[in-house]
Enzyme design. Structure first.
Site, PDB file in Angstrom:
ATOM      1  N   CYS A 162       0.853  -1.199   0.000  1.00 17.44           N
ATOM      2  CA  CYS A 162       0.000   0.000   0.000  1.00 17.44           C
ATOM      3  C   CYS A 162       0.884   1.242   0.000  1.00 17.44           C
ATOM      4  CB  CYS A 162      -0.916  -0.013   1.221  1.00 17.44           C
ATOM      5  SG  CYS A 162      -1.899   1.497   1.415  1.00 17.44           S
ATOM      6  N   CYS A 206       0.183   3.267   3.712  1.00 16.55           N
ATOM      7  CA  CYS A 206       0.694   2.772   4.994  1.00 16.55           C
ATOM      8  C   CYS A 206       1.853   1.789   4.844  1.00 16.55           C
ATOM      9  CB  CYS A 206      -0.433   2.117   5.789  1.00 16.55           C
ATOM     10  SG  CYS A 206      -1.094   0.619   5.023  1.00 16.55           S
ATOM     11  N   HIS A 233      -5.921   4.112  -9.005  1.00 16.06           N
ATOM     12  CA  HIS A 233      -5.251   4.461  -7.753  1.00 16.06           C
ATOM     13  C   HIS A 233      -5.719   3.487  -6.682  1.00 16.06           C
ATOM     14  CE1 HIS A 233      -5.033   8.641  -9.692  1.00 16.06           C
ATOM     15  NE2 HIS A 233      -3.804   8.132  -9.682  1.00 16.06           N
ATOM     16  N   CYS A 245     -34.971  22.482  13.619  1.00 16.08           N
ATOM     17  CA  CYS A 245     -36.110  22.086  12.786  1.00 16.08           C
ATOM     18  C   CYS A 245     -35.749  20.895  11.902  1.00 16.08           C
ATOM     19  CB  CYS A 245     -36.586  23.265  11.929  1.00 16.08           C
ATOM     20  SG  CYS A 245     -37.931  22.834  10.808  1.00 16.08           S
ATOM     21  N   CYS A 275     -42.835  24.249  11.512  1.00 19.29           N
ATOM     22  CA  CYS A 275     -42.390  24.595  12.866  1.00 19.29           C
ATOM     23  C   CYS A 275     -42.793  26.019  13.245  1.00 19.29           C
ATOM     24  CB  CYS A 275     -40.875  24.440  12.988  1.00 19.29           C
ATOM     25  SG  CYS A 275     -39.929  25.705  12.108  1.00 19.29           S
ATOM     26  N   CYS A 298     -33.119  34.333   0.409  1.00 21.87           N
ATOM     27  CA  CYS A 298     -31.910  34.502   1.224  1.00 21.87           C
ATOM     28  C   CYS A 298     -31.918  33.681   2.507  1.00 21.87           C
ATOM     29  CB  CYS A 298     -31.704  35.976   1.567  1.00 21.87           C
ATOM     30  SG  CYS A 298     -32.987  36.674   2.642  1.00 21.87           S
ATOM     31  N   CYS A 327      -3.541  63.888  12.949  1.00 18.69           N
ATOM     32  CA  CYS A 327      -2.512  64.927  12.955  1.00 18.69           C
ATOM     33  C   CYS A 327      -2.310  65.412  11.519  1.00 18.69           C
ATOM     34  CB  CYS A 327      -1.208  64.363  13.518  1.00 18.69           C
ATOM     35  SG  CYS A 327       0.218  65.457  13.287  1.00 18.69           S
ATOM     36  N   CYS A 387      -8.758  72.047  26.107  1.00 22.56           N
ATOM     37  CA  CYS A 387      -7.874  72.938  25.367  1.00 22.56           C
ATOM     38  C   CYS A 387      -7.777  72.518  23.913  1.00 22.56           C
ATOM     39  CB  CYS A 387      -6.491  72.943  26.008  1.00 22.56           C
ATOM     40  SG  CYS A 387      -5.323  74.038  25.185  1.00 22.56           S
ATOM     41  N   CYS A 415      -9.444  73.986  13.788  1.00 24.60           N
ATOM     42  CA  CYS A 415      -9.257  74.201  12.351  1.00 24.60           C
ATOM     43  C   CYS A 415      -8.197  73.300  11.746  1.00 24.60           C
ATOM     44  CB  CYS A 415      -8.899  75.655  12.075  1.00 24.60           C
ATOM     45  SG  CYS A 415      -7.235  76.110  12.634  1.00 24.60           S
TER      46      CYS A 415
END
Length: 494
Positions: free
Chosen positions: A128, A131, A144, A219, A237, A245, A282, A295, A313
């Protein structure tokens, strides 16, 4: 086992018996479960015609489709199922493609169900490749081979751990699918066999455009329709959902906009909006800064930058002179653009929160008003002790049903309105939405607070008058939305 076992031509009778004993259910009857539905829930769809099927019903229906196609193709049941899966269980499409080929073998080769070259496997023991044990090997028509234990381990892993019903050969780069008969030959564990059967049925539902799993908790049933379209379907149910969807029924918003709305509610996009609305970058190094004091004189925290600027600003602080706590520089175009972007972010966030809070508010009310069923049940029992029949007291349950439907509709009207471009049609929609919302709140308040304050003589008439008018307002709103969609009046900003 020789490769002759993997040649896919076989007598239909023998292959049918083989699969019946292992993979398929013996019950050929189709059990249909149905629940009464309200035709007013449908828009231009006529009478509801969806059917609810349990696992055994699905398996029996799947077997019948396989048998119909197998009678024409004369191939094994497992091969037939693989072919139907490839064609999304559309047997007309499969047979049409089949008749375009000169023979069955050519069709199977083109469908990648059998290899172009089929070689006889050598007899006797061999090593094999998996294995390295010495013993009898078996394999597929692709030549195979492996020992029985390796095939068993491979298939068990694919079924139990990977939840696969369409399993390819274990050889690298070999795309040959292993038919059900071969899978059932190697698998002996009853639990794995049961799992495989469930996976086959699941693939049948998930690839069939006329079937959809019910999203109800535990369900396990599927709903079938006669033709595909976005529509309300109702499971036995009690779950009511969109066939397109799979989400809870969401009229008037369509599936595409609902998907965008839910994504907007669930992902981090609104976290970004909050950052845009409550922080600034920044002007020099673009690092995000959150103001933590009063401030307006800001110093960038980036040690490589340390740029000083005005929070108001966003211009350099130095020209501000002594204006430590105010800013009068309104002529700087770059600063103006920064302020404008900030205001747009704030406005967008406020607009989103307006619709989101109302969407969630009706969703919460829908959950809380579920308790009304217990209150109404108690009132119905009380009324029956006062000589009213069971049928005569059903108006109370009907009122709660109408209230729930209106809550659900209102919830999704806010998702609809969020994307709706404001024009004359939108103004009419908002007016209908306002009327429905007002009447819904009045019905809710009456059911929660006034049931015990009314005598039985007037209670029934008042409740019926209220829920019928609320139901009418819901219909007016939905009819307007439906007409707008049909006439392409709605314009959405996505």
């Amino acid at each position: 086992m020789s490769s002759d076992d993997e040649i896919n031509m076989d007598d239909s009778d023998s292959s049918q018996g083989e699969i019946d004993d292992g993979c398929m259910s013996d019950d050929d009857g189709i059990v249909l479960e149905s629940r009464e539905q309200n035709s007013s829930d449908y828009k231009d769809n006529g009478e509801p015609d969806n059917e609810v099927l349990n696992h055994d019903s699905l398996e029996a229906e799947m077997k019948k489709t396989i048998t119909d196609v197998q009678a024409v193709l004369q191939v094994k049941t497992g091969v037939c199922r693989i072919l139907l899966h490839k064609y999304k269980w559309n047997k007309e499409s499969l047979l049409e493609r089949f008749y375009e080929h000169p023979d069955t073998t050519t069709f199977l080769i083109d469908a990648h169900v059998i290899p172009r070259r089929q070689e006889r496997l050598p007899a006797g023991d061999a090593e094999c490749d998996i294995c390295c044990s010495l013993g009898e090997l078996s394999g597929l028509s692709c030549n195979h081979r492996a020992c029985t234990q390796c095939w068993k381990a491979y298939l068990t892993n694919k079924i139990a751990n990977n939840a696969q019903s369409e399993i390819e050969c274990m050889a690298p780069n070999c795309k040959l699918l292993i038919e059900d008969e071969k899978v059932m030959f190697y698998i002996t564990d009853p639990t794995v066999i049961a799992t495989y059967r469930k996976l086959i049925v699941a693939s049948y539902v998930e690839t069939n455009r006329l079937l959809k799993w019910c999203p109800g908790i535990d369900c396990g049933k599927a709903v079938r329709v006669s033709h595909w379209e976005p529509r309300l379907v109702v499971c036995s149910c009690g779950s009511r959902f969109c066939f397109s969807c799979g989400h809870d029924w969401h009229e008037p918003v369509n599936c595409r906009l609902l998907k965008l709305w839910l994504k907007k509610c669930n992902d981090d996009s609104e976290t970004s909006n909050w950052i845009n609305a409550n922080t600034k970058e920044c002007p020099k190094c673009m690092i995000t800064i959150e103001k933590d004091g009063g401030c307006n004189h800001m110093t960038c925290k980036n040690t490589a930058c340390r740029f000083e600027f005005c929070w108001m600003c966003l211009g350099p602080w130095e020209p501000h002179g002594s204006s430590w706590y105010s800013c009068n520089r309104f002529d700087d175009s770059a600063a103006k653009n920064a302020r404008d972007a900030q205001e747009v972010s704030r406005a967008n966030l406020q607009r989103y929160l307006f619709y989101y809070n109302r969407y969630m508010g009706h969703q919460q009310s829908l959950r809380l008003e579920g308790k009304l069923y217990a209150t109404v049940k108690s009132k119905m029992e009380q009324m029956q002790t006062l000589s009213m029949s069971w049928i005569e007291v059903q108006f109370l349950r009907k009122a709660v049903d109408v209230l729930s439907e209106c809550r659900r509709t209102l919830m999704f009207t806010y998702a609809f309105a969020f994307y709706l471009k404001r024009d004359n049609n939108a103004i009419i929609f908002e007016s209908n939405q306002k009327d429905l919302e007002m009447e819904t709140e009045q019905l809710s308040g009456f059911l929660e607070r006034d049931l015990d304050n009314e005598n039985l003589v007037t209670l029934k008439q008042k409740v019926q008058d209220k829920y019928r008018y609320v139901e009418h307002r819901r219909k007016v709103l939905l009819d307007h939305c439906s007409e707008g969609a049909d006439q392409e009046l709605w314009v959405f900003n996505e």
